[in-house]
Design a protein around this motif. Structure first.
Motif, short mmCIF file in Angstrom:
data_model
loop_
_atom_site.label_atom_id
_atom_site.label_comp_id
_atom_site.label_asym_id
_atom_site.label_seq_id
_atom_site.Cartn_x
_atom_site.Cartn_y
_atom_site.Cartn_z
N UNK A 88 -1.82 -3.69 15.12
CA UNK A 88 -1.22 -3.86 14.14
C UNK A 88 -1.01 -3.27 12.84
N UNK A 89 -0.18 -3.70 12.15
CA UNK A 89 0.72 -2.71 10.80
C UNK A 89 0.01 -3.39 9.52
N UNK A 90 -0.10 -2.04 8.68
CA UNK A 90 -1.04 -2.44 7.60
C UNK A 90 -0.18 -1.28 6.54
N UNK A 91 0.21 -2.16 5.43
CA UNK A 91 -0.12 -1.62 3.81
C UNK A 91 -1.68 -1.84 3.14
N UNK A 92 -2.01 -0.28 3.20
CA UNK A 92 -3.42 -0.84 2.25
C UNK A 92 -3.99 0.55 1.27
N UNK A 93 -4.04 -0.12 0.46
CA UNK A 93 -4.58 1.13 -1.12
C UNK A 93 -5.82 1.51 -0.85
N UNK A 94 -5.15 3.00 -0.83
CA UNK A 94 -6.20 3.71 -0.47
C UNK A 94 -7.36 4.39 -1.27
N UNK A 95 -8.35 5.07 -1.11
CA UNK A 95 -9.39 5.03 -2.26
C UNK A 95 -8.68 5.14 -4.14
N UNK A 96 -8.30 6.11 -4.00
CA UNK A 96 -6.56 7.19 -5.00
C UNK A 96 -5.73 5.86 -5.58
N UNK A 97 -6.09 4.94 -4.50
CA UNK A 97 -4.74 3.65 -5.06
C UNK A 97 -3.47 3.61 -4.94
N UNK A 98 -3.23 4.75 -3.78
CA UNK A 98 -2.05 4.77 -3.25
C UNK A 98 -2.19 4.48 -2.04
N UNK A 99 -0.42 3.40 -2.03
CA UNK A 99 -0.45 2.62 -0.63
C UNK A 99 0.36 2.51 0.54
N UNK A 100 -0.53 2.94 1.44
CA UNK A 100 -0.49 3.20 2.19
C UNK A 100 -0.06 2.54 3.27
N UNK A 148 -9.85 8.61 -0.27
CA UNK A 148 -8.14 9.05 -0.42
C UNK A 148 -7.26 9.30 0.58
N UNK A 149 -6.15 9.24 0.04
CA UNK A 149 -4.30 9.05 0.48
C UNK A 149 -4.94 10.26 1.09
N UNK A 150 -5.13 11.71 0.60
CA UNK A 150 -4.43 12.93 1.19
C UNK A 150 -5.42 12.98 2.31
N UNK A 151 -6.36 12.18 2.52
CA UNK A 151 -7.69 11.95 3.59
C UNK A 151 -7.45 11.98 4.68
N UNK A 152 -6.70 10.70 4.95
CA UNK A 152 -6.65 9.81 6.05
C UNK A 152 -6.04 11.05 6.95
N UNK A 153 -5.18 11.56 6.75
CA UNK A 153 -5.00 12.57 8.44
C UNK A 153 -5.96 12.75 8.97
N UNK A 154 -5.99 13.88 8.26
CA UNK A 154 -7.61 14.59 8.45
C UNK A 154 -8.85 13.76 8.96
N UNK A 155 -8.73 12.79 8.28
CA UNK A 155 -9.71 11.93 9.10
C UNK A 155 -9.28 10.87 10.10
N UNK A 156 -8.60 10.77 11.06
CA UNK A 156 -7.78 9.72 11.08
C UNK A 156 -8.98 9.52 12.41
#
Length: 282
Positions: A88-100, A148-156
């Motif tokens: 599944x492919x996603x475009x999601x607003x992270x907690x800091x409103x950045x579209x990932x 937040x967007x910056x936390x996604x990779x470290x918490x994958x």
């Protein structure tokens, strides 16, 4: 005349019998069915009535297998029971409103022997789309939006684990068995990617400056040690340069210059110790 009519009647009867036999054979060849199921799949066999009858479920089979020849109009729905990856492919607003943008992969298998349940209760070949997909996507969105967007990779891995536990619980009473969930590539907007590149470049430059600073510090230490050495040497020399030693060195120099045939030297005795000033003349 009767003999002639009898012969014609016999011919007609034979033609009718032949046509009937051909019709029966043709019906048998076209009406008989033999559903089959390939390896790795299970088949749900059902009847489609030709004219009369209710039809419906006839049985199941585990591939590779054939159901067998039958005059009934049997057909089969084959379901792949092996583990398969659903992406599944996603475009999601992270907690800091950045579209990932990113992908999630779920590996799901179907419990052996459950093909009848899958067909009759979960939509047969469309079971993932009808029963799993939207729930899977909801769990992913709910989990990702906590970060937040910056936390996604470290918490994958943490994100994948949370989605896995929720989806396993949802599927626990169904024939569908979730093996694992994997977070795929995470793609940030260009503006974020450029900012990250600049930050990395600045960090590299800072590291280079720190290295240069360390080299300069080491060079300064070397120069200090050299200066200390020179000062120590001068101290030793000054302590040994007595008047008698200087006079001895001057006399030796005069002897060497007097023996040299290359030039003329004039000695002018001056000074308290009679040490001459030396002047060369060509």
């Amino acid at each position: 005349m009767r003999t002639r009519n009898s012969g014609m009647q016999s011919l007609v009867n034979n033609l009718i019998k032949g046509a009937f036999v051909v019709g029966v054979i043709g019906f048998g060849l076209t009406a008989c069915t033999n559903p089959s199921t390939p390896a790795g799949e299970e088949g749900y066999v059902y009847e489609k009535p030709r004219v009369f009858g209710e039809g419906g479920y006839q049985g199941t089979m585990i591939g590779p297998a054939n159901y067998g020849m039958s005059l009934l109009r049997n057909e089969v729905v084959n379901i792949d029971m092996r583990p398969n990856t659903y992406t599944e492919t996603f475009r999601i607003l992270a907690n800091d409103d950045l579209n990932i943008k990113f992908d999630f992969h779920a590996v799901i298998a179907i419990q052996s022997g459950s093909v009848r349940t899958v067909v009759e209760q979960y939509g047969a070949e469309n079971w993932y789309k009808r029963f799993v997909r939207e729930t899977f996507r909801t769990y992913v969105r709910d989990t990702v939006q906590k970060y937040d967007s910056g936390e996604l990779k470290t918490n994958r891995e943490k994100i994948a684990q949370e989605v896995t536990l929720r989806l396993q619980d949802y599927l626990s009473t169904t024939p569908f068995k979730l093996a694992n969930v994997v977070v795929g590539n995470i793609n940030y907007p260009d503006i974020v990617a450029n900012a990250v590149e600049k930050k990395l470049a600045a960090q590299q430059l800072l590291a280079e400056k720190e290295t240069q600073k360390e080299i300069a510090r080491k060079d300064a230490e070397i120069r200090v040690e050299e200066a200390k050495g020179i000062a120590q040497a001068q101290k030793i020399i000054n302590a040994t340069l007595t008047a008698n030693y200087l006079q001895h060195e001057a006399i030796n120099a005069q002897i060497k210059m007097a023996e040299s045939p290359n030039h003329t030297t004039v000695y002018i005795p001056v000074g308290n110790n009679g040490v001459p000033l030396v002047k060369g003349a060509n």
